[in-house]
Design a protein around this motif. Structure first.
Motif, PDB file in Angstrom:
ATOM      1  N   LYS A  86       0.802  -1.223   0.000  1.00 54.10           N
ATOM      2  CA  LYS A  86       0.000   0.000   0.000  1.00 54.10           C
ATOM      3  C   LYS A  86       0.838   1.279   0.000  1.00 54.10           C
ATOM      4  O   LYS A  86       0.376   2.331  -0.430  1.00 54.10           O
ATOM      5  N   ASP A  87       2.053   1.184   0.513  1.00 50.63           N
ATOM      6  CA  ASP A  87       2.787   2.390   0.882  1.00 50.63           C
ATOM      7  C   ASP A  87       3.852   2.768  -0.134  1.00 50.63           C
ATOM      8  O   ASP A  87       4.524   1.906  -0.706  1.00 50.63           O
ATOM      9  N   ASP A  88       4.037   4.084  -0.305  1.00 54.49           N
ATOM     10  CA  ASP A  88       5.052   4.595  -1.218  1.00 54.49           C
ATOM     11  C   ASP A  88       6.417   4.727  -0.564  1.00 54.49           C
ATOM     12  O   ASP A  88       7.384   5.097  -1.231  1.00 54.49           O
ATOM     13  N   SER A  89       6.496   4.482   0.722  1.00 52.76           N
ATOM     14  CA  SER A  89       7.789   4.506   1.411  1.00 52.76           C
ATOM     15  C   SER A  89       7.797   3.399   2.451  1.00 52.76           C
ATOM     16  O   SER A  89       6.751   2.870   2.827  1.00 52.76           O
ATOM     17  N   GLY A  90       8.966   3.067   2.907  1.00 55.88           N
ATOM     18  CA  GLY A  90       9.109   1.959   3.839  1.00 55.88           C
ATOM     19  C   GLY A  90       8.987   2.398   5.285  1.00 55.88           C
ATOM     20  O   GLY A  90       8.727   3.564   5.593  1.00 55.88           O
ATOM     21  N   PHE A  91       9.174   1.454   6.174  1.00 55.17           N
ATOM     22  CA  PHE A  91       9.179   1.726   7.607  1.00 55.17           C
ATOM     23  C   PHE A  91      10.371   2.633   7.937  1.00 55.17           C
ATOM     24  O   PHE A  91      11.463   2.441   7.427  1.00 55.17           O
ATOM     25  N   PRO A  92      10.167   3.648   8.778  1.00 53.85           N
ATOM     26  CA  PRO A  92       8.952   4.034   9.494  1.00 53.85           C
ATOM     27  C   PRO A  92       8.205   5.211   8.845  1.00 53.85           C
ATOM     28  O   PRO A  92       7.145   5.600   9.311  1.00 53.85           O
ATOM     29  N   TYR A 115       4.371   5.714   8.055  1.00 56.65           N
ATOM     30  CA  TYR A 115       3.344   6.051   9.034  1.00 56.65           C
ATOM     31  C   TYR A 115       2.949   7.523   8.999  1.00 56.65           C
ATOM     32  O   TYR A 115       1.958   7.907   9.617  1.00 56.65           O
ATOM     33  N   LEU A 116       3.714   8.337   8.287  1.00 48.46           N
ATOM     34  CA  LEU A 116       3.345   9.742   8.140  1.00 48.46           C
ATOM     35  C   LEU A 116       2.536  10.001   6.878  1.00 48.46           C
ATOM     36  O   LEU A 116       2.030  11.103   6.670  1.00 48.46           O
ATOM     37  N   LEU A 117       2.405   8.997   6.017  1.00 51.72           N
ATOM     38  CA  LEU A 117       1.643   9.168   4.780  1.00 51.72           C
ATOM     39  C   LEU A 117       0.147   9.279   5.079  1.00 51.72           C
ATOM     40  O   LEU A 117      -0.368   8.611   5.982  1.00 51.72           O
ATOM     41  N   ASN A 118      -0.523  10.074   4.286  1.00 46.43           N
ATOM     42  CA  ASN A 118      -1.956  10.334   4.489  1.00 46.43           C
ATOM     43  C   ASN A 118      -2.784   9.256   3.785  1.00 46.43           C
ATOM     44  O   ASN A 118      -3.374   9.489   2.734  1.00 46.43           O
ATOM     45  N   ASN A 119      -2.830   8.059   4.372  1.00 43.84           N
ATOM     46  CA  ASN A 119      -3.545   6.938   3.765  1.00 43.84           C
ATOM     47  C   ASN A 119      -5.024   7.228   3.556  1.00 43.84           C
ATOM     48  O   ASN A 119      -5.637   6.685   2.633  1.00 43.84           O
ATOM     49  N   ARG A 120      -5.590   8.075   4.385  1.00 45.22           N
ATOM     50  CA  ARG A 120      -7.036   8.296   4.354  1.00 45.22           C
ATOM     51  C   ARG A 120      -7.507   9.005   3.085  1.00 45.22           C
ATOM     52  O   ARG A 120      -8.695   9.106   2.846  1.00 45.22           O
ATOM     53  N   ASN A 121      -6.573   9.495   2.282  1.00 43.48           N
ATOM     54  CA  ASN A 121      -6.969  10.145   1.032  1.00 43.48           C
ATOM     55  C   ASN A 121      -6.408   9.411  -0.184  1.00 43.48           C
ATOM     56  O   ASN A 121      -6.267   9.996  -1.254  1.00 43.48           O
TER      57      ASN A 121
END
Length: 655
Positions: free
Chosen positions: A420-426, A429-435
């Motif tokens: 799902k994510d465009d960057s890895g851990f950590p 967790y700052l990505l705005n998944n809700r949009n």
């Protein structure tokens, strides 16, 4: 543990907080993939470091547990968590510390409150929930495929990690990239990379997947290359959904493996491998052409090499643009001793969230259909770099190029294996998944636009063209909606003004006159991160009665369409276009409701983080308008523009 038991509450709390963070961080750094249980190595290193620091501080301090905890947390925050602002990291450490502290002190109420705060903050940071899509717009429909297909793999048969390439259906060969890839195989960590893969740059394999329709005759071929991801988290299987779809619709689909050119914990080529990606891609097509000519092959006389479509994602998107240029060259421009002899009939290029700045040669391509797709929530590539290649295209009448910007789409979910994510851990967790649109819907949109582009250039389907050029605002759930913005050009158009000149009001093809404007100026367009779009535009700040009149020079030929691009950030904006004769009498009028092209690129959970990374939260986006012309001769085109700020570009006449 005896020492910990005798410690005070603060020291105990710091100790247990540090141990929790060490365990959690170690588990989440497993993406380093030194092996199946690589997190154990990270865990061991951190615990050993903690112990060593404690033993040293025990000789010089009365608070060795507290100080050693502090030093280890400082080390972790500056290494594993270095991609996150340090104040976020230490704030979270503090939020975690208090529940531990109150539990140790056995203060129940404070424990419950602090745990509740921890849960709320954790939910905000760690939630993976994305946009819900319930209303699937009927616009995104495509016909059901009618072909059964076979799935095949090819490789030299010596792969260390993947069964499909250890035991392939077809045995391929290896190629030597020593003279193509001038840099070290992988900077200072060359031995790590060679140990993992089992080969060096003198014997890179040709590995790939094929989906082949089970029917008589030849089929157009679509070949795709992935982009840069952790080399141990294999990327080439992320387009299986496309392989199955296009095989069902009568195409041979090929996804090739370039994972060995990707980065990992051992390092990254930093884009110096782009020419290698392009060359290796063409060598792959060359191999498939050999199979098509081999009477003993599964692909004998199956591939229609007069209809080749090439697709690239991320760095792969830049690579296929380079490959399209290499395809026409006789020698490698970075080493003239290497001869090229490809000359494939490439009908179309598709780039998905591409880069366009890693290879130092910005090629200008000619006479090729082009489609680029980008997501507005892409946090890997800061902006729509596919537009830059589009701006460098020069096409004759039978070719077109399209740029599709999808609000809410991100970078990774166009590939089903990237997560799902465009960057890895950590930092994820700052990505705005809700949009962000969910993965299933992004793949649907990608399939829709790929299908219509390929159907248009291979089968000349006009209905597919109409879907490609349409900017839309479509519902996703309840009152929520998202935009898709289309910008396109038709080859062979007569460009009245593209504003790539010094004189604002005239070009070789037209003169422009304005009335009642607050401000007009030529403006070079930059992306939000600061990189150039390699394009100029006309900025207009209009009043209630602004008009722009174009005097067409030498208007002898009859055209069927007027095409122009507009960037606009108001919902109620409108333009009407008058076509006037030599005496400025009105012949025809077209009213246009101007599409709002503003998209909020709120990539991070806090807007100031988005601005810190990308400089601003918006790009200047253009939508293209397509007006059918009257079947009468006209001399002037008058634009009546409603109040507001606009950018106008690429005013042209086309058939």
């Amino acid at each position: 543990m005896r020492v910990v038991k005798k410690a005070d509450h603060i020291s105990k709390s710091l100790f247990y907080t540090t141990i929790i963070i060490i365990i959690y961080s170690s588990i989440n750094t497993s993406y380093l993939n030194i092996g199946a249980y690589s997190f154990l190595l990270i865990l061991g290193i951190l615990l050993l470091s903690y112990y060593v620091v404690y033993r040293i501080l025990n000789f010089i301090s009365f608070k060795p547990i507290s100080l050693s905890s502090f030093f280890i947390l400082l080390y972790i925050s500056n290494t594993i968590y270095s991609s996150i602002p340090i104040y976020f990291v230490w704030l979270y450490f503090l939020v975690l510390f208090f529940p531990v502290f109150y539990i140790i002190k056995r203060e129940i109420l404070k424990s419950v409150i602090s745990i509740l705060i921890l849960v709320i903050i954790s939910y905000f940071y760690f939630s993976k929930s994305q946009l819900e899509v319930e209303s699937l717009d009927p616009f995104f429909k495509y016909p059901k495929g009618k072909y059964k297909f076979s799935y095949l793999t090819y490789s030299p048969g010596e792969d260390r990690h993947r069964d499909e390439y250890k035991n392939p259906d077809i045995i391929s060969y290896k190629v030597n990239v020593e003279e193509i890839l001038d840099s070290d195989w992988n900077q200072s960590k060359i031995k790590w990379r060679e140990q993992f893969w089992g080969f060096n740059k003198e014997n890179i394999p040709l590995n790939g997947r094929l989906w082949v329709p089970e029917a008589e005759g030849k089929f157009p071929i679509i070949s795709i290359i992935h982009g840069n991801h952790s080399m141990q988290e294999f990327s080439d299987d992320g387009y299986n959904f496309l392989g199955e779809f296009f095989a069902e619709h009568g195409y041979i689909f090929n996804s090739l493996d370039q994972n060995f050119l990707n980065g990992s914990w051992t390092g990254d080529f930093r884009g110096k491998e782009m020419s290698t990606r392009a060359w290796h891609f063409l060598e792959n097509l060359k191999y498939l052409k050999m199979l098509d000519s081999d009477s003993t092959s599964n692909l004998f006389n199956k591939i229609d090499f007069e209809n080749v479509i090439i697709i690239g994602h991320s760095r792969g998107g830049e690579a296929v643009n380079i490959a399209a240029k290499f395809n026409k060259l006789k020698r490698f421009p970075d080493n003239g001793n290497i001869k090229f002899d490809y000359n494939f009939d490439i009908k179309g290029i598709v780039t998905i969230a591409p880069t366009d700045y890693r290879y130092f040669r910005n090629y200008r391509l000619q006479n090729i259909n082009y489609l680029s797709i980008h997501g507005g929530m892409d946090s890997d590539e800061e902006s729509f770099f596919g537009i830059r290649q589009s701006n460098r295209l020069s096409n004759s009448e039978s070719f077109s190029d399209f740029n599709i910007l999808i609000e809410g789409a991100n970078h990774s979910q166009f590939n089903s294996s990237w997560g799902k994510d465009d960057s890895g851990f950590p930092s994820k967790y700052l990505l705005n998944n809700r949009n962000i649109l969910p993965g299933f819907f992004q793949k649907k949109l990608l399939t829709f636009y790929l299908y219509n582009f390929i159907n248009f250039i291979v089968n000349e389907d006009k209905s597919s063209f109409e879907k490609l050029i349409k900017s839309i605002n479509y519902p996703i759930k309840n009152r929520k909606s998202k935009k898709i913005i289309s910008r396109f050009k038709k080859g062979g158009s007569r460009i009245l003004h593209d504003f790539e000149v010094d004189e604002i009001l005239e070009s070789k093809e037209s003169l422009i006159d304005f009335s009642n404007t607050k401000k007009i100026k030529l403006e070079p367009i930059n992306f939000r991160g600061g990189k150039e779009q390699q394009n100029n535009s006309l900025y207009i700040n209009s009043s209630d009665s602004t008009s722009m009149t174009i005097d067409i020079l030498n208007n002898e030929k009859q055209y069927k369409n007027l095409i122009f691009d507009i960037s606009n950030e108001n919902d109620s904006s409108s333009i009407y276009v008058n076509f006037l004769d030599d005496e400025k009498n009105n012949i025809f009028r077209e009213d246009i409701n101007v599409f709002n092209t503003k998209i909020d690129l709120d990539n991070f959970k806090f807007e100031y983080l988005t601005k810190e990374r990308f400089k601003k939260v918006n790009d200047i986006n253009f939508s293209t308008y397509y007006v059918q012309l009257p079947n009468k001769k006209f001399k002037f085109i008058e634009f009546k523009i409603s109040k507001g700020e606009y950018y106008i570009d690429n005013i042209s006449l086309a058939n």
